[in-house]
Design a protein around this motif. Structure first.
Motif, PDB file in Angstrom:
ATOM      1  N   SER A 170       0.764  -1.154   0.159  1.00 46.13           N
ATOM      2  CA  SER A 170       0.023  -0.166  -0.046  1.00 46.13           C
ATOM      3  C   SER A 170       0.847   1.481   0.004  1.00 46.13           C
ATOM      4  CB  SER A 170      -1.011  -0.083   1.353  1.00 46.13           C
ATOM      5  OG  SER A 170      -1.702   1.375   1.323  1.00 46.13           O
ATOM      6  N   ALA A 171       0.431   2.087  -0.703  1.00 45.39           N
ATOM      7  CA  ALA A 171       0.884   3.513  -0.512  1.00 45.39           C
ATOM      8  C   ALA A 171       0.676   3.914   0.872  1.00 45.39           C
ATOM      9  CB  ALA A 171       0.282   4.414  -1.482  1.00 45.39           C
ATOM     10  N   PRO A 172       1.443   5.084   1.497  1.00 43.81           N
ATOM     11  CA  PRO A 172       0.881   5.712   2.874  1.00 43.81           C
ATOM     12  C   PRO A 172      -0.467   6.196   2.631  1.00 43.81           C
ATOM     13  CG  PRO A 172       3.197   6.592   2.352  1.00 43.81           C
ATOM     14  CD  PRO A 172       2.351   5.741   1.034  1.00 43.81           C
ATOM     15  N   GLY A 173      -1.244   5.945   3.761  1.00 47.61           N
ATOM     16  CA  GLY A 173      -2.849   6.171   3.828  1.00 47.61           C
ATOM     17  C   GLY A 173      -3.001   7.408   3.382  1.00 47.61           C
ATOM     18  N   THR A 213      -7.645   6.872  -1.504  1.00 51.24           N
ATOM     19  CA  THR A 213      -9.043   7.163  -1.156  1.00 51.24           C
ATOM     20  C   THR A 213      -9.555   6.866   0.093  1.00 51.24           C
ATOM     21  OG1 THR A 213      -9.523   5.204  -2.335  1.00 51.24           O
ATOM     22  CG2 THR A 213      -9.567   7.109  -3.551  1.00 51.24           C
ATOM     23  N   SER A 214      -9.196   5.755   0.807  1.00 56.22           N
ATOM     24  CA  SER A 214      -9.469   5.110   2.163  1.00 56.22           C
ATOM     25  C   SER A 214      -8.830   5.781   3.129  1.00 56.22           C
ATOM     26  CB  SER A 214      -9.078   3.772   2.192  1.00 56.22           C
ATOM     27  OG  SER A 214      -7.748   3.656   2.174  1.00 56.22           O
ATOM     28  N   GLY A 215      -7.966   6.723   2.929  1.00 55.53           N
ATOM     29  CA  GLY A 215      -7.334   7.384   4.195  1.00 55.53           C
ATOM     30  C   GLY A 215      -6.450   6.694   4.879  1.00 55.53           C
ATOM     31  N   SER A 216      -6.271   5.294   4.501  1.00 60.08           N
ATOM     32  CA  SER A 216      -5.458   4.269   5.556  1.00 60.08           C
ATOM     33  C   SER A 216      -4.989   3.396   4.631  1.00 60.08           C
ATOM     34  CB  SER A 216      -6.815   3.426   6.098  1.00 60.08           C
ATOM     35  OG  SER A 216      -6.308   2.284   6.553  1.00 60.08           O
ATOM     36  N   GLU A 223      -7.737   3.076  -3.037  1.00 60.80           N
ATOM     37  CA  GLU A 223      -7.011   3.446  -4.207  1.00 60.80           C
ATOM     38  C   GLU A 223      -6.090   4.611  -4.200  1.00 60.80           C
ATOM     39  OE1 GLU A 223      -8.907   2.451  -8.161  1.00 60.80           O
ATOM     40  OE2 GLU A 223     -10.658   2.531  -7.041  1.00 60.80           O
ATOM     41  N   LEU A 224      -4.983   4.739  -4.949  1.00 54.91           N
ATOM     42  CA  LEU A 224      -4.181   5.908  -4.837  1.00 54.91           C
ATOM     43  C   LEU A 224      -4.940   6.996  -5.605  1.00 54.91           C
ATOM     44  CD1 LEU A 224      -1.160   7.053  -4.473  1.00 54.91           C
ATOM     45  CD2 LEU A 224      -0.509   6.160  -6.775  1.00 54.91           C
ATOM     46  N   VAL A 241       3.938  12.127  -6.367  1.00 53.90           N
ATOM     47  CA  VAL A 241       4.274  12.280  -5.206  1.00 53.90           C
ATOM     48  C   VAL A 241       4.599  10.564  -4.702  1.00 53.90           C
ATOM     49  CG1 VAL A 241       3.981  12.338  -2.436  1.00 53.90           C
ATOM     50  CG2 VAL A 241       3.012  13.973  -3.999  1.00 53.90           C
ATOM     51  N   TYR A 242       3.808   9.524  -5.015  1.00 54.13           N
ATOM     52  CA  TYR A 242       4.010   8.045  -4.797  1.00 54.13           C
ATOM     53  C   TYR A 242       5.208   7.676  -5.767  1.00 54.13           C
ATOM     54  CZ  TYR A 242       2.853   3.499  -3.730  1.00 54.13           C
ATOM     55  OH  TYR A 242       2.987   2.048  -3.330  1.00 54.13           O
TER      56      TYR A 242
END
Length: 448
Positions: free
Chosen positions: A152-155, A159-162, A167-168, A175-176
């Protein structure tokens, strides 16, 4: 007469044991013989190697639970090409996976905060266990190649904030891509070059009980083509980009990515939890210049040990290699007596590590996966070229390689229910005959 070294696995009590020609069951002249013929003039992919993953859980168990003597013994048996089985590929999760003691990325923030300049990026977590083990592994085997895949990318980028599901966000694609560059640069400062990355582990799977991120093929194409690869070029990074990193049952995904980002993608990464290895060849036929890599396959309780589970690793490993893969990487390098540790809330784990480290007794056990990998990794060395091997018996599976020192490595597996008589031929010359029991594996090193 060529020099021949033979290792045999025949049931749980006889695993990867060296055999002299005299110890092998001889074949009498009046018996039917299955011919396995090696043709060194027909060549295929060049091998990078075999390995597993230093997940947070595996690295913790090896680096902190084992005592120094046990750790030295294990690392030698894993990575030393002479004293051990010479594993030569490690695939690292970039941040937490399902096999981590907690959920973390390299840029964790309080809710509602962002860090588009990545000023709080840090690999401090990995400096405790993972990086020291990688450095030790590289010292034991200088040919070691390191791959990296995020769960996972940092939350705050999602879209989930987590780090769980979601999704990104499009606004964080750049940034990713910067996040990947920071990771590669930080590991390089620790003397650890990153050979290849994938944009996302299992991008079509979005579990809600461990880190995950949905990344559809169109989004992955966009991310690689317009952000990740340009960023690598900008920062003079030659790390390979492998797309997909998921199961054999969805070859449409890598085909879609390659249709849109062919020039930016170096190869395809595959897992074995759905479909079969022939999918690797389907995509290879469509994009012949792209590399094939097998980056994750775990053993576990869903296939009963010993015989069925051991057979599955050997059988599937042979098919993975026969379908053009340059690597064969299993999952956790180590797990404990409960098949963990896992992230909080994961539930019961059914996976099996290459070794088991009992957290209570400190006992170290080499599992069937270690011995199955040994059949490949000990003799098929980095840089080896796969050469053609054919069998006159459909139950005798084989794969052969010519190493850079011109030795020939052959892995055989009797997938039938009866013992079979085997004759191994190099071109037209018969090298050795012997009897191989049902569900037995044989690795042969031939010095010609």
């Amino acid at each position: 007469m060529p020099e021949i070294i033979i290792y045999l696995s025949k049931g749980e009590s006889e695993l990867f044991v060296e055999q002299s020609l005299q110890q092998l069951t001889p074949v009498t002249t009046d018996t039917v013989i299955a011919a396995v013929t090696i043709d060194v003039n027909r060549t295929y992919q060049e091998m990078d190697g075999f390995g597993a993953s230093f997940t947070d859980s595996a690295a913790y168990l090896i680096n902190q639970v084992l005592d120094s003597e046990q750790k030295a013994e294990l690392m030698s048996k894993l990575f030393d090409p002479q004293a051990g089985i010479g594993l030569s590929v490690v695939r690292n999760p970039m941040g937490a996976s399902d096999y981590a003691r907690d959920i973390y990325s390299y840029d964790d923030l309080p809710e509602q905060e962002t860090d588009t300049e990545l000023t709080r990026f840090t690999i401090a977590h990995d400096e405790v266990d993972i990086i020291p083990l990688l450095q030790q592994a590289l010292k034991l085997n200088p040919e070691l190649k390191l791959m990296a895949s995020p769960w996972s990318a940092p939350g705050w980028m999602k879209t989930s904030g987590s780090m769980i599901a979601g999704e990104l966000k499009k606004e964080y694609f750049q940034v990713y891509a910067d996040y990947f560059v920071r990771y590669i640069q930080a590991f390089a400062k620790s003397g650890l070059p990153t050979y290849a990355v994938t944009p996302q582990n299992e991008p079509l799977f979005e579990p809600h009980h461990y880190p995950s991120m949905l990344m559809l093929a169109e989004a992955q194409s966009d991310f690689i083509k317009n952000y990740l690869k340009p960023n690598f070029i900008k920062h003079n990074i030659d790390t390979k980009i492998l797309c997909y990193d998921h199961n054999w049952d969805r070859p449409d995904y890598p085909l879609t990515v390659l249709e849109h980002a062919e020039e930016e993608v170096d190869g395809i990464a595959w897992h074995w939890y759905g479909g079969d290895a022939s999918a690797q060849s389907v995509v290879k036929q469509a994009f012949a210049d792209k590399e094939v890599h097998f980056t994750e396959g775990s053993g576990g309780e869903w296939i009963p040990p010993f015989e069925q589970a051991f057979s599955n690793v050997i059988r599937t490993g042979i098919e993975i290699l026969r379908n053009h893969s340059k690597s064969f990487v299993l999952w956790n390098m180590a797990l404990d007596e409960h098949n963990g540790p896992t992230v909080p809330g994961f539930g019961k784990s059914t996976c099996r590590g290459i070794v088991q480290i009992n957290q209570q007794t400190k006992e170290l056990t080499y599992t069937l996966d270690y011995y199955a990998l040994a059949h490949f990794s000990k003799f098929i060395r980095p840089g080896a070229l796969r050469v053609d091997s054919t069998s006159s018996n459909e139950f005798i599976r084989s794969v052969a390689f010519r190493n850079t020192d011109h030795t020939i490595a052959l892995v055989l597996f009797n997938d039938g229910e009866e013992a079979e008589n085997i004759a191994v031929n190099l071109q037209e010359a018969e090298l050795v005959t012997f009897r191989i029991e049902s569900k037995s594996a044989v690795s042969i090193m031939i010095t010609v």
